[in-house]
Design an enzyme around this catalytic site. Structure first.
Site, mmCIF file in Angstrom:
data_model
loop_
_atom_site.group_PDB
_atom_site.id
_atom_site.type_symbol
_atom_site.label_atom_id
_atom_site.label_comp_id
_atom_site.label_asym_id
_atom_site.label_seq_id
_atom_site.Cartn_x
_atom_site.Cartn_y
_atom_site.Cartn_z
ATOM 1 N N ARG A 55 0.805 -1.214 0.000
ATOM 2 C CA ARG A 55 0.000 0.000 0.000
ATOM 3 C C ARG A 55 0.843 1.271 0.000
ATOM 4 O O ARG A 55 0.576 2.202 -0.757
ATOM 5 C CB ARG A 55 -0.935 0.040 1.228
ATOM 6 N N THR A 56 1.821 1.333 0.876
ATOM 7 C CA THR A 56 2.546 2.596 1.028
ATOM 8 C C THR A 56 3.289 2.935 -0.262
ATOM 9 O O THR A 56 3.176 4.037 -0.794
ATOM 10 C CB THR A 56 3.506 2.525 2.222
ATOM 11 N N LYS A 85 25.910 -4.564 -1.377
ATOM 12 C CA LYS A 85 27.377 -4.545 -1.512
ATOM 13 C C LYS A 85 28.019 -3.762 -0.382
ATOM 14 O O LYS A 85 29.219 -3.553 -0.375
ATOM 15 C CB LYS A 85 27.766 -3.911 -2.853
ATOM 16 N N HIS A 134 5.763 6.157 11.419
ATOM 17 C CA HIS A 134 5.148 6.011 10.097
ATOM 18 C C HIS A 134 4.182 7.195 9.948
ATOM 19 O O HIS A 134 2.966 7.040 9.974
ATOM 20 C CB HIS A 134 4.418 4.666 10.015
#
Ligand code: NCD
Length: 306
Positions: A55-56, A85, A134
């Protein structure tokens, strides 16, 4: 002019900014697709996701495209970008800002968005940082509460599930403290309880949903963030009590008639599918609202309104 990042939910504790963003999101929600403006035309938005997302990421990408921007994207950046890496987040950000005018970032570290913003010359948008924050989810959650209940004032909001690791819980609880009369109720097994930093006097805490549900106005369900659990005894403990935190149609009969059920999604069994047709279940609407809120947020950080 300084760069406008979105790092933490505290930024939306400014009522003028918050109201302006929510108002703009409502305008987008009411606008026919063909009427969307293109304030981001010739801009590129980079979505840099070191953790999984449906969703985000997709709502940010759709939001950016709806406003005319191009997208460059890497999912599973931990595995498929130069991070595998050994490249640092800071170096990746310095590189990406040469390609994009905004970077939407999800990362496992609580301080990732903060770190990225220290080196970035373009806006960083925190799309989920570890267990901590969030912020854009909290704003879309608030939008959804406003839409369904006219605002959070005076509501009894129950957070159910993994209150220890859930960044959506931590951000939304912080935002809801701004409103008068919001009662926070935590419903979780002890091993996944709300961290002290987010608790306030007057909160109520339960260890089963059946007891708490009749008084709740908002039932905010969450999944257990199993990927963040490193201690096997915690895993065994929560699994043993998981049934007490599952919402099904039977339990919904004990909920208030005008309660709403929210979930940031994904769900993994904590809401059974027989709840989905209940008009009080608004989690897919909530996910849809994310699109309009993120359009408003991108327009803001990329130099537009609000
Ligand atoms: C949440 C997240 O990633 O924090 N999902 C989302 O953004 N809607 C919740 C979760 O993963 O459980």
């Amino acid at each position: 002019m300084s760069v406008q990042h979105i790092i933490e939910v505290g930024q939306f504790c400014d009522p003028a900014l918050r109201e302006s963003l929510l108002g703009r999101a409502a305008e987008f929600a009411a606008m026919p697709l063909q009427d969307y403006p293109s304030p981001l035309a010739s801009n590129t938005v980079a979505t840099l996701f070191y953790e999984p997302s449906t969703r985000t990421r997709l709502s940010f990408e759709t939001a950016a495209q709806n406003l005319g921007a191009h997208i460059v994207s890497t999912e599973n950046a931990g595995d498929y970008s130069s991070a595998s890496k050994g490249e640092t987040l800071e170096d990746t950000i310095r590189t990406l800002e040469g390609y994009a005018q905004t970077i939407v970032l999800r990362h496992k570290d609580d301080d990732s968005a903060q770190r990225a913003s220290k080196v970035a010359a373009v806006p960083i948008v925190n799309a989920g940082a570890g267990k901590g924050e969030h912020p854009t989810q909290a704003l879309l959650d608030l939008y959804t509460i406003n839409e369904a209940k006219g605002g959070p004032e005076g509501l009894r909001v129950g957070f159910v599930g993994d209150l220890k690791h859930g960044r959506t819980v931590h951000s939304l609880v912080t935002l809801l403290r701004e409103f008068s009369g919001v009662e926070v109720v935590g419903i979780a097994p002890e091993c996944l309880a709300m961290p002290e930093a987010y608790k306030r006097p007057g909160d109520k805490y339960y260890d089963d949903l059946a007891t708490a549900i009749p008084t709740l106005d908002v039932i905010y369900m969450t999944r257990v963030q199993d990927e963040r659990i490193t201690d096997e005894t915690v895993r065994t403990e929560y699994q043993a009590s998981a049934d007490r935190f599952v919402l099904d149609a039977g339990l919904m009969r004990r909920a208030k008639e005008d309660a709403i059920v929210m979930h940031p999604l994904p769900r993994v069994g904590e809401i059974t599918p027989d709840v989905d047709d209940d008009p009080r279940a608004i989690y897919f609407k909530q996910a849809h609202n994310g699109l309009f809120v993120r359009m408003a947020l991108l327009e803001w950080v990329m130099g537009g309104a609000a």
